[in-house]
Design a protein around this motif. Structure first.
Motif, mmCIF file in Angstrom:
data_model
loop_
_atom_site.group_PDB
_atom_site.id
_atom_site.type_symbol
_atom_site.label_atom_id
_atom_site.label_comp_id
_atom_site.label_asym_id
_atom_site.label_seq_id
_atom_site.Cartn_x
_atom_site.Cartn_y
_atom_site.Cartn_z
ATOM 1 N N THR A 92 0.841 -1.200 0.000
ATOM 2 C CA THR A 92 0.000 0.000 0.000
ATOM 3 C C THR A 92 0.877 1.252 0.000
ATOM 4 O OG1 THR A 92 -1.609 -1.260 1.266
ATOM 5 C CG2 THR A 92 -1.967 1.112 1.148
ATOM 6 N N MET A 149 -9.302 -3.806 0.447
ATOM 7 C CA MET A 149 -9.754 -2.502 -0.046
ATOM 8 C C MET A 149 -11.240 -2.701 -0.342
ATOM 9 S SD MET A 149 -6.705 -1.428 -2.701
ATOM 10 C CE MET A 149 -5.017 -1.207 -2.165
ATOM 11 N N SER A 203 -8.725 2.442 4.983
ATOM 12 C CA SER A 203 -8.645 1.567 3.803
ATOM 13 C C SER A 203 -8.718 2.342 2.492
ATOM 14 C CB SER A 203 -9.811 0.569 3.809
ATOM 15 O OG SER A 203 -9.826 -0.140 5.012
#
Lengths: 270, 270
Positions: free
Chosen positions: A3, A184, A205
């Motif tokens: 991420t 996600m 998220s």
């Protein structure tokens, strides 16, 4: 891809644009139909013209499966081309899969290993043991359908379940699953006003937001209610970009549309 | 295939058995791995040995996608082999698809036209406009997930929505959709006690019932609560039949297991 790598790329490019590669042979320029693999030829031209403007590409698997073997081959060539030439770009297999445990493991292998996508979209209806096999893959991301961009979202997703809408139950429950940090969520841009509530449940998220453009969603509203301190948004546009022109200039026309969105995003990030 | 043709076939064969073709290369006899297309070679042997005992075959697409192009090719060969040699057998693409309207249309084309299956399984989470594109195909059947056989079914499907469990809402709501006469439903054998309630809502629809065998469901219970005047059941068994033996006799062993189930079904029909 982690991420953090995705967030770095967003900051570097000043863009959180995802381009949907939903190739319909009836909509691409006619001269491409003479190519050996018209779907891949189209994708390659779009990627070459837009990769500096976006941080993600999202082929929807339906558009490839509809062409059978040659479609699947084009999907394979597209993901390989992306991984070889633009490994910094996040890739999403928009497949909306989900099945019992041993079967979901096969889907996860298909998209994370055989095709080597960074992420895959998954439907939540079958619950925890249908999603966890996807979550088990390190540095791979499972994008769970929460609130979709279509009208049918109101059939079940927004119905009240135990004093809470179903899509909120999906969000809450999914946080308790193993490796939930790999989740996600899909939230449609056509339902931007729901994003403030959604951010109460999943503040950190990433959200994949389809529905900007052809489906009528508004970028400003999505960012107002959905952005978090790490941006936390991937805004998808498919038809609005890739079918901007059906002439020889289709790739440049797509780049122009993508640049407009990227500029709008840059202004928001500033 | 029409529903009446399926019912005739059930009566003729005294069987409502569906065999799941979920081919895992780690589980098939080793000598097949030398074949050019081990997946198809396995399926062909299973079909040749069992076609007189069952009325349906159900390849789960995950097991084919996991092997990429060669997997998709094996799926294509399998459905073509069935359509050419056993057109009287009902074919199910267990794909659990579902997306926004234009995308669901592409999936419907993939499974009903390109691959020419009689039916496809579809997830309900995205609602009416994600399912109706499948229902628009004449003499094709859309098998909607209602109550699945896995543990995760209790995460959302059995939660109460407007005084009714979600899976019941799915059943009720789906009856109002265009061409809903083309609907069948997935109800797991592991939840046979729910079938009486389900039959109150959809007395006439066919149910595809996975979970007998490896997953622990019981055939007698399913028939007691789920059978209707046109039988209305397709009972699926996958692993229990196709992996009955890993030796040279795998096809005969599969036929033996299938015959046991068929005999049990015949006794119930009598």
């Amino acid at each position: 891809m982690t991420t953090n790598q995705l967030i770095s790329e967003i900051k570097k490019k000043q863009s959180f644009l995802c381009i949907g590669l939903d190739v319909d042979l009836n909509k691409i320029p006619e001269h491409l139909l003479k190519e050996e693999d018209p779907i891949f030829a189209f994708n390659k031209a779009i990627i070459d013209a837009t990769h500096h403007l976006c941080v993600a590409y999202k082929p929807n698997t339906a558009f490839y499966e509809a062409y059978g073997l040659k479609g699947w081959k084009a999907l394979e060539k597209t993901i390989n081309y992306l991984n070889e030439n633009h490994p910094e770009i996040f890739t999403i297999a928009d497949a909306k899969r989900g099945d019992i445990g041993n079967t979901s493991t096969m889907y996860a292998k298909a998209f994370f290993e055989d095709l080597a996508f960074d992420s895959v979209t998954v439907a939540p209806y079958m619950g925890k043991d249908s999603v966890e096999p996807f979550l088990a893959f390190e540095n791979k991301h499972t994008i769970l359908l929460a609130l979709t961009s279509n009208k049918g979202a109101f059939d079940f997703q927004t119905k009240t379940v135990d004093n809470q809408e179903l899509y909120k139950q999906v969000l809450e429950t999914s946080k308790t699953w193993n490796n939930s940090e790999n989740l996600m969520y899909v939230v449609g841009a056509t339902k931007a006003e729901y994003l403030a509530d959604i951010r109460q449940i999943i503040p950190d998220s990433f959200l994949l937001v389809p529905g900007v453009g052809a489906q009528g969603g508004n970028l400003q509203d999505v960012c107002k209610y959905g952005m978090n301190k790490s941006i936390g948004l991937l805004i998808n546009s498919s038809r609005g970009i890739i079918y901007a022109s059906k002439e020889d200039d289709f790739a440049q026309a797509a780049a122009k549309k993508a640049a407009e969105l990227q500029q709008e995003m840059k202004a928001i990030l500033d």
